[in-house]
Motif scaffolding. Sequence first.
Motif, mmCIF file in Angstrom:
data_model
loop_
_atom_site.group_PDB
_atom_site.id
_atom_site.type_symbol
_atom_site.label_atom_id
_atom_site.label_comp_id
_atom_site.label_asym_id
_atom_site.label_seq_id
_atom_site.Cartn_x
_atom_site.Cartn_y
_atom_site.Cartn_z
ATOM 1 N N ILE A 36 0.830 -1.201 0.000
ATOM 2 C CA ILE A 36 0.000 0.000 0.000
ATOM 3 C C ILE A 36 0.870 1.259 0.000
ATOM 4 C CG2 ILE A 36 -1.617 1.349 1.397
ATOM 5 C CD1 ILE A 36 -2.916 -0.954 -0.104
ATOM 6 N N LEU A 37 1.947 1.260 0.772
ATOM 7 C CA LEU A 37 2.818 2.435 0.815
ATOM 8 C C LEU A 37 3.518 2.668 -0.525
ATOM 9 C CD1 LEU A 37 4.424 2.097 4.375
ATOM 10 C CD2 LEU A 37 2.605 3.647 3.641
ATOM 11 N N TRP A 38 3.966 1.588 -1.163
ATOM 12 C CA TRP A 38 4.577 1.731 -2.492
ATOM 13 C C TRP A 38 3.565 2.280 -3.497
ATOM 14 C CZ3 TRP A 38 9.342 1.890 -4.333
ATOM 15 C CH2 TRP A 38 10.379 1.334 -3.588
ATOM 16 N N ALA A 39 2.367 1.732 -3.476
ATOM 17 C CA ALA A 39 1.340 2.203 -4.403
ATOM 18 C C ALA A 39 0.979 3.657 -4.121
ATOM 19 C CB ALA A 39 0.100 1.314 -4.305
ATOM 20 N N ARG A 40 0.879 4.009 -2.840
ATOM 21 C CA ARG A 40 0.577 5.399 -2.478
ATOM 22 C C ARG A 40 1.656 6.334 -2.981
ATOM 23 N NH1 ARG A 40 -0.927 9.652 -2.562
ATOM 24 N NH2 ARG A 40 -1.434 11.074 -0.863
ATOM 25 N N PHE A 93 -0.601 5.127 9.548
ATOM 26 C CA PHE A 93 -1.205 6.236 8.813
ATOM 27 C C PHE A 93 -0.261 7.427 8.724
ATOM 28 C CE2 PHE A 93 -5.314 4.068 9.464
ATOM 29 C CZ PHE A 93 -5.822 4.203 8.178
ATOM 30 N N ALA A 94 0.597 7.605 9.717
ATOM 31 C CA ALA A 94 1.597 8.669 9.633
ATOM 32 C C ALA A 94 2.567 8.401 8.481
ATOM 33 C CB ALA A 94 2.359 8.780 10.949
ATOM 34 N N ARG A 95 3.002 7.153 8.346
ATOM 35 C CA ARG A 95 3.883 6.800 7.230
ATOM 36 C C ARG A 95 3.172 6.987 5.893
ATOM 37 N NH1 ARG A 95 6.514 1.027 8.391
ATOM 38 N NH2 ARG A 95 7.508 1.558 6.395
ATOM 39 N N SER A 130 2.831 12.981 0.981
ATOM 40 C CA SER A 130 3.210 14.394 0.987
ATOM 41 C C SER A 130 4.567 14.627 0.340
ATOM 42 C CB SER A 130 3.217 14.913 2.426
ATOM 43 O OG SER A 130 3.586 16.264 2.474
ATOM 44 N N VAL A 131 5.561 13.848 0.758
ATOM 45 C CA VAL A 131 6.920 14.078 0.270
ATOM 46 C C VAL A 131 7.057 13.689 -1.201
ATOM 47 C CG1 VAL A 131 9.321 13.385 0.532
ATOM 48 C CG2 VAL A 131 7.943 13.883 2.548
ATOM 49 N N ILE A 132 6.577 12.517 -1.561
ATOM 50 C CA ILE A 132 6.734 12.077 -2.948
ATOM 51 C C ILE A 132 5.835 12.890 -3.868
ATOM 52 C CG2 ILE A 132 6.578 10.118 -4.523
ATOM 53 C CD1 ILE A 132 7.387 8.315 -2.318
ATOM 54 N N GLY A 133 4.692 13.353 -3.361
ATOM 55 C CA GLY A 133 3.872 14.254 -4.158
ATOM 56 C C GLY A 133 4.590 15.551 -4.467
ATOM 57 N N ALA A 134 5.371 16.059 -3.496
ATOM 58 C CA ALA A 134 6.157 17.277 -3.744
ATOM 59 C C ALA A 134 7.224 17.028 -4.799
ATOM 60 C CB ALA A 134 6.786 17.751 -2.439
ATOM 61 N N VAL A 135 7.834 15.849 -4.761
ATOM 62 C CA VAL A 135 8.819 15.499 -5.787
ATOM 63 C C VAL A 135 8.151 15.419 -7.155
ATOM 64 C CG1 VAL A 135 10.447 13.733 -6.562
ATOM 65 C CG2 VAL A 135 10.274 14.292 -4.130
ATOM 66 N N VAL A 150 -4.111 14.634 10.369
ATOM 67 C CA VAL A 150 -4.367 13.817 9.176
ATOM 68 C C VAL A 150 -4.235 12.321 9.479
ATOM 69 C CG1 VAL A 150 -3.601 13.294 6.832
ATOM 70 C CG2 VAL A 150 -3.791 15.674 7.578
ATOM 71 N N PRO A 151 -3.069 11.857 9.978
ATOM 72 C CA PRO A 151 -3.001 10.421 10.300
ATOM 73 C C PRO A 151 -3.886 10.040 11.482
ATOM 74 C CG PRO A 151 -0.999 11.528 11.022
ATOM 75 C CD PRO A 151 -1.775 12.521 10.211
ATOM 76 N N THR A 152 -4.022 10.927 12.453
ATOM 77 C CA THR A 152 -4.854 10.601 13.612
ATOM 78 C C THR A 152 -6.329 10.538 13.227
ATOM 79 O OG1 THR A 152 -4.720 12.965 14.183
ATOM 80 C CG2 THR A 152 -3.277 11.461 15.365
ATOM 81 N N ARG A 153 -6.759 11.406 12.337
ATOM 82 C CA ARG A 153 -8.156 11.379 11.874
ATOM 83 C C ARG A 153 -8.455 10.084 11.132
ATOM 84 N NH1 ARG A 153 -8.936 16.202 8.280
ATOM 85 N NH2 ARG A 153 -7.744 14.914 6.821
ATOM 86 N N SER A 154 -7.570 9.701 10.220
ATOM 87 C CA SER A 154 -7.778 8.458 9.476
ATOM 88 C C SER A 154 -7.779 7.263 10.409
ATOM 89 C CB SER A 154 -6.681 8.303 8.415
ATOM 90 O OG SER A 154 -6.686 9.382 7.506
ATOM 91 N N SER A 155 -6.835 7.255 11.351
ATOM 92 C CA SER A 155 -6.759 6.159 12.298
ATOM 93 C C SER A 155 -8.018 6.092 13.153
ATOM 94 C CB SER A 155 -5.519 6.337 13.182
ATOM 95 O OG SER A 155 -5.423 5.312 14.140
ATOM 96 N N TYR A 156 -8.524 7.238 13.567
ATOM 97 C CA TYR A 156 -9.699 7.282 14.432
ATOM 98 C C TYR A 156 -10.936 6.729 13.726
ATOM 99 C CZ TYR A 156 -13.191 9.178 17.644
ATOM 100 O OH TYR A 156 -14.233 9.319 18.530
ATOM 101 N N VAL A 157 -11.151 7.163 12.481
ATOM 102 C CA VAL A 157 -12.321 6.679 11.742
ATOM 103 C C VAL A 157 -12.281 5.167 11.592
ATOM 104 C CG1 VAL A 157 -13.502 6.715 9.510
ATOM 105 C CG2 VAL A 157 -12.673 8.847 10.503
ATOM 106 N N MET A 158 -11.120 4.623 11.284
ATOM 107 C CA MET A 158 -11.000 3.186 11.105
ATOM 108 C C MET A 158 -11.180 2.430 12.424
ATOM 109 S SD MET A 158 -10.445 2.557 7.841
ATOM 110 C CE MET A 158 -11.761 3.785 7.699
ATOM 111 N N ALA A 159 -10.886 3.097 13.546
ATOM 112 C CA ALA A 159 -10.920 2.418 14.843
ATOM 113 C C ALA A 159 -12.307 2.349 15.452
ATOM 114 C CB ALA A 159 -9.973 3.109 15.819
#
Length: 419
Positions: free
Chosen positions: A17-21, A143-145, A151-156, A326-335
């Motif tokens: 998932i991280l590679w695809a993201r 979710f932080a990763r 964010s970083v690869i999108g900037a690249v 951002v990561p905490t919101r995603s994590s919270y919804v899933m939890a």
Amino acid sequence: MSLPAPTSPDPADMRRILWARGMRAFGDGFAAILLPLHLSSLGFAPIAVGAISTAALLGSSLLALGLGAVGHRVRRRPALLAASILMVGSGFGFAVIDDFWPLLLIAFVGTLSPTGGDVGVFLPLEHTVLTQSVPAEQRTAAFARYSFVGSVIGAVGALAAGAVDWLAPVATPRMVTDTLFLLYGALGVASFMLYRGLSARAEAPGHALPAPLGPSRRRVYGLAALFALDSFGGGFVVNSLLALWLSERFGLDIATVGTIFFATSLCSAVSYFAAVPLAARFGLVNTMVFTHLPSSVFLILVAFAPDATFAFGLLVLRALLSQMDVPTRSSYVMAVVEPRERPAAASVTAVPRGLAAAVSPLISGWLMGLSPFGWPLILAGGLKITYDLLLLRAFSAVRPPEEAAVPAPKGGLRNTGSR
């Protein structure tokens, strides 16, 4: 009652998932910049460029909403494979087709994002798979990763759009943009291959199909409404309008404004990881609210900045805090929903954010035309503060299973898990 932790999580699924993201973020980064340039080079008027951009945003939002409605009838891996095929078609279509109506249709049903952000059907599906690929105590870090990679690869990827200028001595702009759109399609092929390798654990626990919203419906709708309010506020200060305001207010050139956004983007990316220990110590909702609140105050203060240096410092301070949710919101919804409801929950909470953020830029532009003062920044900060306070009041006691051992605060909603 509390949710059970996913059984036998597969870390290999998270890596896929991280590679695809990352690959999709790279493509989204350059595609968002090249899209208006490419359409203008085809001779389309600004209104046609705007229509195709709107079609892309609307189509992505409706596709994600549709996933939330019927996602319980499909499995996650096949849905991701289908989304990858749409990505391939989007890239190849924009590379080889020059007519308006076919491009409008491709934009509507495809995956191109004119904002550079991740919208559409990928996000809820990947959030669901990512949640099940790690133990509950590692979910926020995952979710932080995920957010950091995007964010970083999108900037690249955004920097890669400069190839139009770099290759000008040897290739026309049209040749370069067509090549990059073909690359976007090729990234879709690579994503397809990654998703093919997802394990059976990526599906709902117990070999059950995902479900529509059921017991968690009221909770998810409440979160969706609050997230929409936050995004409505954020729409007043989208990057393009904030860049325009900085240029007009302080007389900054494009290169300087670009440097400011690059610096703030790096600060935001680093802050994703700072959210992990804070969430473990204080809880997801508290981390979301008490980092977001001061960032909104900094945003309001930017409107009163006496010079560009002071404004830049406030924007950096805001960036260090504003994206921790951002990561905490995603994590919270899933939890706080049942595992089978996760695709629907992720879709329902994501779509209103995109639709709400599409309205406020029009108001922001109108306000900027009336006065050079930073009224859009004040409105954005005020709406975001309102969102924070409402979120804290409504959900401070609705906590994920891993936080259930911590005594709940008095008042508010009881933590009943995801019955």
